[in-house]
Enzyme design. Structure first.
Site, PDB file in Angstrom:
ATOM      1  N   CYS A  21      -0.130  -3.520  14.772  1.00 19.38           N
ATOM      2  CA  CYS A  21       0.038  -3.075  13.384  1.00 19.38           C
ATOM      3  C   CYS A  21      -0.457  -4.134  12.412  1.00 19.38           C
ATOM      4  CB  CYS A  21       1.513  -2.761  13.138  1.00 19.38           C
ATOM      5  SG  CYS A  21       1.902  -2.472  11.412  1.00 19.38           S
ATOM      6  N   CYS A  61       4.919  -5.925  15.278  1.00 19.82           N
ATOM      7  CA  CYS A  61       4.273  -5.150  16.339  1.00 19.82           C
ATOM      8  C   CYS A  61       2.801  -5.597  16.405  1.00 19.82           C
ATOM      9  CB  CYS A  61       4.369  -3.658  16.036  1.00 19.82           C
ATOM     10  SG  CYS A  61       6.057  -3.091  15.768  1.00 19.82           S
ATOM     11  N   ASN A 115      -5.039   3.886  15.616  1.00 11.03           N
ATOM     12  CA  ASN A 115      -6.079   3.569  14.632  1.00 11.03           C
ATOM     13  C   ASN A 115      -6.811   2.330  15.094  1.00 11.03           C
ATOM     14  OD1 ASN A 115      -5.958   5.319  12.373  1.00 11.03           O
ATOM     15  ND2 ASN A 115      -4.035   4.379  11.763  1.00 11.03           N
ATOM     16  N   CYS A 151       6.100  -7.174   7.007  1.00 13.31           N
ATOM     17  CA  CYS A 151       7.134  -6.692   7.920  1.00 13.31           C
ATOM     18  C   CYS A 151       7.489  -7.805   8.900  1.00 13.31           C
ATOM     19  CB  CYS A 151       6.649  -5.464   8.685  1.00 13.31           C
ATOM     20  SG  CYS A 151       7.904  -4.772   9.780  1.00 13.31           S
ATOM     21  N   CYS A 170       3.178   8.655   1.240  1.00 13.97           N
ATOM     22  CA  CYS A 170       3.679   7.689   2.218  1.00 13.97           C
ATOM     23  C   CYS A 170       3.898   6.370   1.500  1.00 13.97           C
ATOM     24  CB  CYS A 170       2.625   7.547   3.330  1.00 13.97           C
ATOM     25  SG  CYS A 170       3.012   6.266   4.522  1.00 13.97           S
ATOM     26  N   GLY A 230       6.306  -2.138   6.154  1.00 14.38           N
ATOM     27  CA  GLY A 230       7.685  -2.615   6.252  1.00 14.38           C
ATOM     28  C   GLY A 230       8.585  -1.725   7.083  1.00 14.38           C
ATOM     29  N   GLU A 253       0.823  -1.202   0.000  1.00 16.26           N
ATOM     30  CA  GLU A 253       0.000   0.000   0.000  1.00 16.26           C
ATOM     31  C   GLU A 253       0.859   1.255   0.000  1.00 16.26           C
ATOM     32  OE1 GLU A 253      -2.799  -1.767   3.538  1.00 16.26           O
ATOM     33  OE2 GLU A 253      -1.969   0.226   3.726  1.00 16.26           O
ATOM     34  N   SER A 282       9.770   5.211  15.882  1.00 15.38           N
ATOM     35  CA  SER A 282       8.501   4.772  16.480  1.00 15.38           C
ATOM     36  C   SER A 282       8.787   4.251  17.881  1.00 15.38           C
ATOM     37  CB  SER A 282       7.870   3.681  15.616  1.00 15.38           C
ATOM     38  OG  SER A 282       7.540   4.207  14.368  1.00 15.38           O
ATOM     39  N   LEU A 283       8.464   5.075  18.879  1.00 10.11           N
ATOM     40  CA  LEU A 283       8.858   4.755  20.257  1.00 10.11           C
ATOM     41  C   LEU A 283       7.776   3.960  20.993  1.00 10.11           C
ATOM     42  CD1 LEU A 283      11.409   5.412  21.859  1.00 10.11           C
ATOM     43  CD2 LEU A 283      10.305   7.515  22.634  1.00 10.11           C
ATOM     44  N   HIS A 284       6.631   4.556  21.164  1.00  7.41           N
ATOM     45  CA  HIS A 284       5.413   3.935  21.727  1.00  7.41           C
ATOM     46  C   HIS A 284       5.500   3.497  23.184  1.00  7.41           C
ATOM     47  CE1 HIS A 284       4.674   4.131  17.543  1.00  7.41           C
ATOM     48  NE2 HIS A 284       5.005   2.910  17.211  1.00  7.41           N
ATOM     49  N   CYS A 339      -1.145   1.761   8.728  1.00  6.24           N
ATOM     50  CA  CYS A 339      -0.145   0.922   8.083  1.00  6.24           C
ATOM     51  C   CYS A 339      -0.635  -0.516   7.839  1.00  6.24           C
ATOM     52  CB  CYS A 339       1.060   0.942   9.017  1.00  6.24           C
ATOM     53  SG  CYS A 339       2.411  -0.053   8.546  1.00  6.24           S
TER      54      CYS A 339
HETATM   55  N1  SAH Z   1       8.262   0.121  10.330  1.00  6.17           N
HETATM   56  C1  SAH Z   1       8.406   1.509  10.464  1.00  6.17           C
HETATM   57  C2  SAH Z   1       7.691   2.304   9.403  1.00  6.17           C
HETATM   58  C3  SAH Z   1       6.348   1.802   8.982  1.00  6.17           C
HETATM   59  S1  SAH Z   1       5.112   1.776  10.224  1.00  6.17           S
HETATM   60  C4  SAH Z   1       7.981   1.973  11.846  1.00  6.17           C
HETATM   61  O1  SAH Z   1       7.429   1.187  12.588  1.00  6.17           O
HETATM   62  O2  SAH Z   1       8.262   3.125  12.143  1.00  6.17           O
HETATM   63  C5  SAH Z   1       4.616   3.465  10.120  1.00  6.17           C
HETATM   64  C6  SAH Z   1       3.903   3.994  11.332  1.00  6.17           C
HETATM   65  O3  SAH Z   1       2.577   3.447  11.418  1.00  6.17           O
HETATM   66  C7  SAH Z   1       4.619   3.648  12.632  1.00  6.17           C
HETATM   67  O4  SAH Z   1       4.847   4.780  13.439  1.00  6.17           O
HETATM   68  C8  SAH Z   1       3.641   2.677  13.240  1.00  6.17           C
HETATM   69  O5  SAH Z   1       3.815   2.607  14.601  1.00  6.17           O
HETATM   70  C9  SAH Z   1       2.293   3.227  12.757  1.00  6.17           C
HETATM   71  N2  SAH Z   1       1.158   2.332  12.996  1.00  6.17           N
HETATM   72  C10 SAH Z   1       1.080   1.012  12.790  1.00  6.17           C
HETATM   73  N3  SAH Z   1      -0.097   0.525  13.235  1.00  6.17           N
HETATM   74  C11 SAH Z   1      -0.792   1.558  13.742  1.00  6.17           C
HETATM   75  C12 SAH Z   1      -2.056   1.695  14.380  1.00  6.17           C
HETATM   76  N4  SAH Z   1      -2.857   0.654  14.585  1.00  6.17           N
HETATM   77  N5  SAH Z   1      -2.444   2.921  14.786  1.00  6.17           N
HETATM   78  C13 SAH Z   1      -1.645   4.011  14.595  1.00  6.17           C
HETATM   79  N6  SAH Z   1      -0.441   3.947  14.007  1.00  6.17           N
HETATM   80  C14 SAH Z   1      -0.003   2.731  13.584  1.00  6.17           C
HETATM   81 FE1  SF4 Z   2       6.659  -3.300  11.069  1.00  6.94          FE
HETATM   82 FE2  SF4 Z   2       6.420  -0.678  11.587  1.00  6.94          FE
HETATM   83 FE3  SF4 Z   2       4.264  -2.283  11.550  1.00  6.94          FE
HETATM   84 FE4  SF4 Z   2       6.015  -2.523  13.526  1.00  6.94          FE
HETATM   85  S1  SF4 Z   2       4.749  -0.719  13.068  1.00  6.94           S
HETATM   86  S2  SF4 Z   2       5.123  -4.213  12.364  1.00  6.94           S
HETATM   87  S3  SF4 Z   2       7.904  -2.121  12.467  1.00  6.94           S
HETATM   88  S4  SF4 Z   2       5.559  -1.800   9.829  1.00  6.94           S
END
Ligand code: SAH
Ligand code: SF4
Length: 382
Positions: A126, A123, A311, A119, A112, A180, A94, A235-237, A354
């Site tokens: 995600c 996570c 999300n 990936c 984007c 990814g 996507e 991406s800290l979280h 994502c």
């Molecule tokens: N892998 C890399 C880049 C792709 S993910 C990373 O993790 O940074 C891009 C962004 O989408 C990241 O900040 C990720 O945490 C966010 N993302 C993934 N799932 C999400 C969700 N359910 N709600 C909000 N953001 C999300």
């Molecule tokens: Fe991969 Fe980024 Fe999604 Fe984590 S948030 S699974 S690193 S794409």
């Protein structure tokens, strides 16, 4: 023998020079070709009327101009356009086009892009992470996502939809935040960035590009040493290892101490500040105590924190907190003198998170047969 690459956009500037020369053509033809592909956004070799017909015919036979097939499009109420692309081997990724400040004259048009199909990091919140890794994208597959939206914007501008727009209907920013982990595909990511940046290629300033990473420490260090001033978002979280091990499993390999140290190094080596993405999950990482711990963790770093309410995905464990909790978290950071912005999620109504569009597509349509009710067929600009 010519190199006969699978796709023209797979080639670096030097490689495309070599390729054209190996076809017995003068060197300047490569520059002409790149201009057609990256500036004029040509859809076919036929358009390249200042190239000899025989060369165009040969190129058309030997070298693909595009590696992506748009399979589905979805447009959100906020204007976000999300596209699912089919790659030559049938895999799907996507990408999205987001408009910021359209009301005020269209300040930014951000694309984007994905860097991998799936990936490996997994996570749990995600949608991409739940799909596992299929493969790395090639440089051309990364670039072609940008060219697709650049063409889309050009069409829009021809239709007069971007009248008064400061960016003239062009891509103004690129974020590597799609599917990814970009830094686990550095060898394809970097040539793609160079071509997107090169005045001889797409010509977008490196400062208008941002790489988002889950925290691949050695590659953050590598990035810090690059000449191009590409932005970094981490991406800290979570601000403690126990929670981050769970939310971003890569943390077990590169724990927070190492990650923060790599971020300091990025500050020092590049002179630039970086961003942290912090998704707020209800009851998981959204307490006032966690906000305090976050402020303490980033103390001393030149950084900016983007707070992003989660999300909605299929997993009910990961939900956005109520508004008052979000605001209290933000307020705590502000009190701690942290630069913070609360981001409104884009394209919520079209699964713009994502990997969400793709997982819906696979779930509802099997392997690309049929359509989801919320998606329209694409305007063919690829
Ligand atoms: N892998 C890399 C880049 C792709 S993910 C990373 O993790 O940074 C891009 C962004 O989408 C990241 O900040 C990720 O945490 C966010 N993302 C993934 N799932 C999400 C969700 N359910 N709600 C909000 N953001 C999300
Ligand atoms: Fe991969 Fe980024 Fe999604 Fe984590 S948030 S699974 S690193 S794409």
């Amino acid at each position: 023998m010519p190199l006969a690459p699978a796709g023209f956009t797979e080639l670096t500037c030097a490689q495309s020079n070599q390729f054209v020369e190996s076809m017995g053509e003068p060197g300047y033809r490569a520059k002409q070709l790149r201009k057609w592909v990256y500036q004029n956004l040509a859809l076919s070799y036929d358009e390249m009327t200042d190239l000899p017909l025989a060369l165009r015919q040969r190129l058309a036979k030997e070298t693909r101009l595009h590696s992506l097939e748009p399979a589905q499009n979805a447009t959100g109420q906020d204007g976000t356009l999300k596209t699912l692309f089919k790659l030559a081997d049938g895999k799907t990724v996507e990408a999205a086009l987001m408009y910021y400040g359209r009301e005020g004259g269209g300040e930014r048009r951000t694309v984007c892009v994905s860097t991998q199909a799936g990936c490996a990091i997994g996570c749990p919140f995600c949608a991409t992470g739940q799909q596992g890794i299929e493969r790395n994208l090639t440089p051309g597959e990364i670039i072609d996502q940008v060219l697709y939206f650049a063409r889309y914007l050009r069409e829009e501008s021809k239709e007069g939809k971007s009248a008064g727009d400061k960016t003239g209907g062009r891509v103004s920013n690129i974020v590597f935040m799609g599917m990814g982990e970009p830094l686990l595909n550095y060898d394809a990511l970097w040539p793609a960035i160079e071509m997107l940046n090169s005045p001889d290629g797409f010509g977008l300033g490196a400062r208008n590009m941002v790489i988002s990473t889950a925290g691949v420490v050695p590659q953050i260090k590598r990035l810090s040493r690059e000449k191009l001033q590409v932005g970094l978002a981490v991406s800290l979280h979570a601000s403690d290892n126990k929670l981050r091990d769970r939310l971003v499993p890569l943390n077990r390999k590169y724990p927070l101490e190492e990650l923060i140290q790599a971020c300091q190094e990025y500050n020092i080596m590049t002179g630039r500040r970086l961003s942290f993405e912090y998704i707020l999950f209800n009851g998981i990482n959204d307490s006032v105590a966690q906000a305090l711990a976050l402020a303490a963790l980033v103390q001393g770093l030149k950084c900016h924190i983007n707070l992003i309410p989660a999300n909605f995905t299929a997993d009910p464990t990961f939900r956005p907190p109520p508004r008052r909790v979000i605001l209290a978290f933000e307020n705590e950071l502000k009190q701690g003198h942290v630069n913070v912005t609360l981001r409104e999620p884009r394209g919520q109504d079209i699964d713009a998170g994502c990997g969400q569009l793709r997982s819906r597509f696979l779930r509802e349509t099997g392997l690309g047969t049929g359509k989801s009710p919320r998606m329209e067929k694409v305007k063919n600009v690829s």
